[in-house]
Design a protein around this motif. Sequence first.
Motif, PDB file in Angstrom:
ATOM      1  N   ARG A  65       0.805  -1.529  -4.384  1.00 47.55           N
ATOM      2  CA  ARG A  65       1.672  -2.474  -5.012  1.00 47.55           C
ATOM      3  C   ARG A  65       1.915  -2.049  -6.486  1.00 47.55           C
ATOM      4  NH1 ARG A  65       4.058  -6.934  -2.544  1.00 47.55           N
ATOM      5  NH2 ARG A  65       4.587  -8.464  -4.113  1.00 47.55           N
ATOM      6  N   ARG A  66       3.190  -1.973  -7.093  1.00 46.22           N
ATOM      7  CA  ARG A  66       3.327  -1.774  -8.371  1.00 46.22           C
ATOM      8  C   ARG A  66       4.597  -2.512  -8.832  1.00 46.22           C
ATOM      9  NH1 ARG A  66       6.686   2.369 -11.255  1.00 46.22           N
ATOM     10  NH2 ARG A  66       5.583   2.767 -13.296  1.00 46.22           N
ATOM     11  N   ARG A  67       4.234  -3.472  -9.867  1.00 45.57           N
ATOM     12  CA  ARG A  67       5.440  -4.287 -10.558  1.00 45.57           C
ATOM     13  C   ARG A  67       5.866  -5.260  -9.356  1.00 45.57           C
ATOM     14  NH1 ARG A  67       7.919   0.305 -14.310  1.00 45.57           N
ATOM     15  NH2 ARG A  67       6.083   0.435 -15.789  1.00 45.57           N
ATOM     16  N   GLY A  68       5.037  -5.740  -8.799  1.00 44.37           N
ATOM     17  CA  GLY A  68       5.422  -6.544  -7.374  1.00 44.37           C
ATOM     18  C   GLY A  68       6.176  -6.055  -6.549  1.00 44.37           C
ATOM     19  N   GLN A  69       6.108  -4.790  -6.290  1.00 46.19           N
ATOM     20  CA  GLN A  69       6.817  -4.130  -5.233  1.00 46.19           C
ATOM     21  C   GLN A  69       6.043  -3.476  -4.228  1.00 46.19           C
ATOM     22  OE1 GLN A  69       9.392  -0.960  -6.513  1.00 46.19           O
ATOM     23  NE2 GLN A  69      10.896  -1.323  -4.587  1.00 46.19           N
ATOM     24  N   TRP A  70       6.093  -3.229  -2.885  1.00 50.50           N
ATOM     25  CA  TRP A  70       5.358  -2.378  -2.039  1.00 50.50           C
ATOM     26  C   TRP A  70       5.759  -1.102  -2.308  1.00 50.50           C
ATOM     27  CZ3 TRP A  70       0.662  -3.005  -0.345  1.00 50.50           C
ATOM     28  CH2 TRP A  70       0.222  -4.284  -0.004  1.00 50.50           C
ATOM     29  N   ILE A  71       4.829   0.010  -2.587  1.00 48.30           N
ATOM     30  CA  ILE A  71       5.463   1.422  -2.602  1.00 48.30           C
ATOM     31  C   ILE A  71       4.524   2.283  -1.905  1.00 48.30           C
ATOM     32  CG2 ILE A  71       6.242   1.154  -5.348  1.00 48.30           C
ATOM     33  CD1 ILE A  71       3.446   2.531  -5.908  1.00 48.30           C
ATOM     34  N   HIS A  72       4.796   3.620  -1.832  1.00 49.31           N
ATOM     35  CA  HIS A  72       3.628   4.603  -1.462  1.00 49.31           C
ATOM     36  C   HIS A  72       3.092   5.090  -2.741  1.00 49.31           C
ATOM     37  CE1 HIS A  72       4.373   5.477   3.045  1.00 49.31           C
ATOM     38  NE2 HIS A  72       3.886   4.111   2.709  1.00 49.31           N
ATOM     39  N   TRP A  73       1.780   5.294  -2.873  1.00 47.31           N
ATOM     40  CA  TRP A  73       1.228   5.937  -3.959  1.00 47.31           C
ATOM     41  C   TRP A  73       0.637   7.298  -3.560  1.00 47.31           C
ATOM     42  CZ3 TRP A  73       1.066   4.751  -9.410  1.00 47.31           C
ATOM     43  CH2 TRP A  73       0.480   5.496  -9.909  1.00 47.31           C
ATOM     44  N   SER A  74       1.491   8.248  -3.901  1.00 42.59           N
ATOM     45  CA  SER A  74       1.223   9.637  -3.670  1.00 42.59           C
ATOM     46  C   SER A  74      -0.044  10.185  -4.324  1.00 42.59           C
ATOM     47  CB  SER A  74       2.306  10.527  -3.507  1.00 42.59           C
ATOM     48  OG  SER A  74       2.251  11.817  -3.104  1.00 42.59           O
ATOM     49  N   HIS A  75      -1.083  10.104  -3.768  1.00 37.04           N
ATOM     50  CA  HIS A  75      -2.211  10.660  -4.623  1.00 37.04           C
ATOM     51  C   HIS A  75      -2.317  11.999  -4.753  1.00 37.04           C
ATOM     52  CE1 HIS A  75      -5.876  10.081  -6.966  1.00 37.04           C
ATOM     53  NE2 HIS A  75      -6.493  10.689  -6.123  1.00 37.04           N
ATOM     54  N   GLN A  76      -2.310  12.789  -3.707  1.00 33.03           N
ATOM     55  CA  GLN A  76      -2.373  14.260  -3.611  1.00 33.03           C
ATOM     56  C   GLN A  76      -1.202  15.002  -3.144  1.00 33.03           C
ATOM     57  OE1 GLN A  76      -6.059  14.781  -1.593  1.00 33.03           O
ATOM     58  NE2 GLN A  76      -7.390  14.795  -3.474  1.00 33.03           N
ATOM     59  N   MET A  77      -0.923  16.114  -3.676  1.00 34.72           N
ATOM     60  CA  MET A  77       0.081  17.118  -3.006  1.00 34.72           C
ATOM     61  C   MET A  77      -0.380  18.429  -3.363  1.00 34.72           C
ATOM     62  SD  MET A  77       4.202  17.674  -2.749  1.00 34.72           S
ATOM     63  CE  MET A  77       4.734  18.464  -4.687  1.00 34.72           C
ATOM     64  N   ALA A  78      -0.735  19.464  -2.491  1.00 41.92           N
ATOM     65  CA  ALA A  78      -1.088  20.617  -3.028  1.00 41.92           C
ATOM     66  C   ALA A  78      -0.569  21.580  -2.040  1.00 41.92           C
ATOM     67  CB  ALA A  78      -2.734  20.721  -2.666  1.00 41.92           C
ATOM     68  N   VAL A  79      -0.387  22.797  -2.516  1.00 41.31           N
ATOM     69  CA  VAL A  79       0.042  24.004  -1.715  1.00 41.31           C
ATOM     70  C   VAL A  79      -0.735  24.919  -2.065  1.00 41.31           C
ATOM     71  CG1 VAL A  79       2.083  25.626  -1.095  1.00 41.31           C
ATOM     72  CG2 VAL A  79       2.543  23.135  -1.429  1.00 41.31           C
ATOM     73  N   ILE A 105       9.965   1.219   2.525  1.00 44.62           N
ATOM     74  CA  ILE A 105       9.571   1.455   1.329  1.00 44.62           C
ATOM     75  C   ILE A 105      10.599   1.921   0.079  1.00 44.62           C
ATOM     76  CG2 ILE A 105       8.099   3.144  -0.294  1.00 44.62           C
ATOM     77  CD1 ILE A 105       6.421   0.831   1.227  1.00 44.62           C
ATOM     78  N   ARG A 106      10.930   1.834  -0.989  1.00 47.05           N
ATOM     79  CA  ARG A 106      12.063   2.148  -2.014  1.00 47.05           C
ATOM     80  C   ARG A 106      11.598   3.034  -2.965  1.00 47.05           C
ATOM     81  NH1 ARG A 106      16.708   1.265   0.323  1.00 47.05           N
ATOM     82  NH2 ARG A 106      17.554   0.806  -1.617  1.00 47.05           N
ATOM     83  N   SER A 107      10.149   3.018  -2.902  1.00 48.71           N
ATOM     84  CA  SER A 107       9.748   3.854  -4.205  1.00 48.71           C
ATOM     85  C   SER A 107       8.525   4.551  -3.769  1.00 48.71           C
ATOM     86  CB  SER A 107       9.208   3.033  -5.553  1.00 48.71           C
ATOM     87  OG  SER A 107      10.172   3.182  -6.717  1.00 48.71           O
ATOM     88  N   ILE A 108       8.316   5.914  -4.200  1.00 52.10           N
ATOM     89  CA  ILE A 108       6.921   6.448  -4.294  1.00 52.10           C
ATOM     90  C   ILE A 108       6.443   6.915  -5.581  1.00 52.10           C
ATOM     91  CG2 ILE A 108       5.817   8.480  -3.103  1.00 52.10           C
ATOM     92  CD1 ILE A 108       8.051   8.672  -1.002  1.00 52.10           C
ATOM     93  N   CYS A 109       5.361   6.740  -5.899  1.00 48.52           N
ATOM     94  CA  CYS A 109       4.983   6.854  -7.407  1.00 48.52           C
ATOM     95  C   CYS A 109       3.757   7.842  -7.039  1.00 48.52           C
ATOM     96  CB  CYS A 109       4.571   5.839  -7.914  1.00 48.52           C
ATOM     97  SG  CYS A 109       5.957   4.379  -8.182  1.00 48.52           S
ATOM     98  N   TRP A 110       3.316   8.568  -8.208  1.00 46.71           N
ATOM     99  CA  TRP A 110       2.390   9.537  -8.448  1.00 46.71           C
ATOM    100  C   TRP A 110       2.206   9.914  -9.980  1.00 46.71           C
ATOM    101  CZ3 TRP A 110       6.965  10.931  -5.787  1.00 46.71           C
ATOM    102  CH2 TRP A 110       7.562  12.073  -6.469  1.00 46.71           C
ATOM    103  N   THR A 111       1.069  10.676 -10.111  1.00 44.68           N
ATOM    104  CA  THR A 111       0.802  11.126 -11.549  1.00 44.68           C
ATOM    105  C   THR A 111       0.950  12.527 -11.469  1.00 44.68           C
ATOM    106  OG1 THR A 111      -1.343  11.291 -11.114  1.00 44.68           O
ATOM    107  CG2 THR A 111      -0.511   9.169 -12.066  1.00 44.68           C
TER     108      THR A 111
END
Length: 286
Positions: A65-79, A105-111
């Motif tokens: 959850r981020r800012r009151g919304q259910w999201i997917h948090w994409s913690h890892q992507m690797a190629v 889900i309407r938002s996917i977040c990651w760093t």
Amino acid sequence: MERISIRPLMSLEDFRECERIQLEVWGALGEASEVLSVTAKYGGAVIGAFASGKLAGFIYAFSARRRGQWIHWSHQMAVRPSHRDRGLGFRMKMVHRRMALAAGIRSICWTFDPLESRNATINIARLGGRAEEYVVNCYGNFASRIERGLPTDRFVVNWRIGSAEVARRLTRSGEHRLRPHTPVVNEVRAGRNGFIVNRRIHLGLGARRLLVEIPANTDEMRAKAIVLARRWRKESRRIFRHYFSRGYQAVEFLPPSRDTGGRCFYVLQRNAVRPPDARETAVRTS
Ligand SMILES: CC(C)(COP(=O)(O)OP(=O)(O)OC[C@H]1O[C@@H](n2cnc3c(N)ncnc32)[C@H](O)[C@@H]1OP(=O)(O)O)[C@@H](O)C(=O)NCCC(=O)NCCS
């Protein structure tokens, strides 16, 4: 020509292969197969890219959850390094978007590290994500071979997968042009070994859109000129924190191209949160 297929991962064998990729890419294990397995089953997405039947990359994302919304948090992507720059990362993100939209889900977040221009190309220029936050030393001392002892500063990117803006971006490509007269925050000069160095930094610019240049070869800089890489971290941190605190976000990225003379720039855009300081402040850096 290798046959590429992208699909959700379900088997323990696939998850073990994700562990091997993590070791290959970061030199450390972040998520064990047990975590990948429960996430795939109970809340999130674990997606793999196969080249001729062998796993070449993966995405691991959990529900959050981020800012009151259910999201997917994409913690890892690797190629795997051997399979980069062939669109595998982009194609996995497309499959993730489809799966997430189907789950409501309407938002996917990651760093990502703001100084990694390849990541900026895919995350912002190609996918249409926006860097909304700047986090100083986000993961602390991270045992990663990519980091090489640099503080782990990160952008938080919000990919609003259900928005018309993102849908439009995904149907266009190669439309990243340097607009004349956009003020540049950091003036750079060529330094030694082909690495650019900040010459002057302008804080307090007030235009709606601003450009911030970053190196197109940060990985190489970390390996060959760590002192300069640390300096880039410090100076770019100062720039992004300054402008983000005044309501700017990174909404575009101009990848290296003929148009940019091989250089690359973030476009910061002010979202009218707070008026910027009218005073023009120029900081000489060398
Ligand atoms: C980030 C990563 C997953 C991208 O995977 P990928 O399959 O190479 O990505 P794609 O091929 O879809 O996209 C890469 C884009 O960067 C561009 N690119 C390559 N080198 C670049 C550079 N030095 N500067 C800017 N852009 C660059 C490519 O041309 C491509 O853009 P295009 O499709 O418009 O031509 C991969 O590089 C990786 O595993 N990196 C290490 C781990 C990591 O940083 N993960 C993400 C954070 S968790």
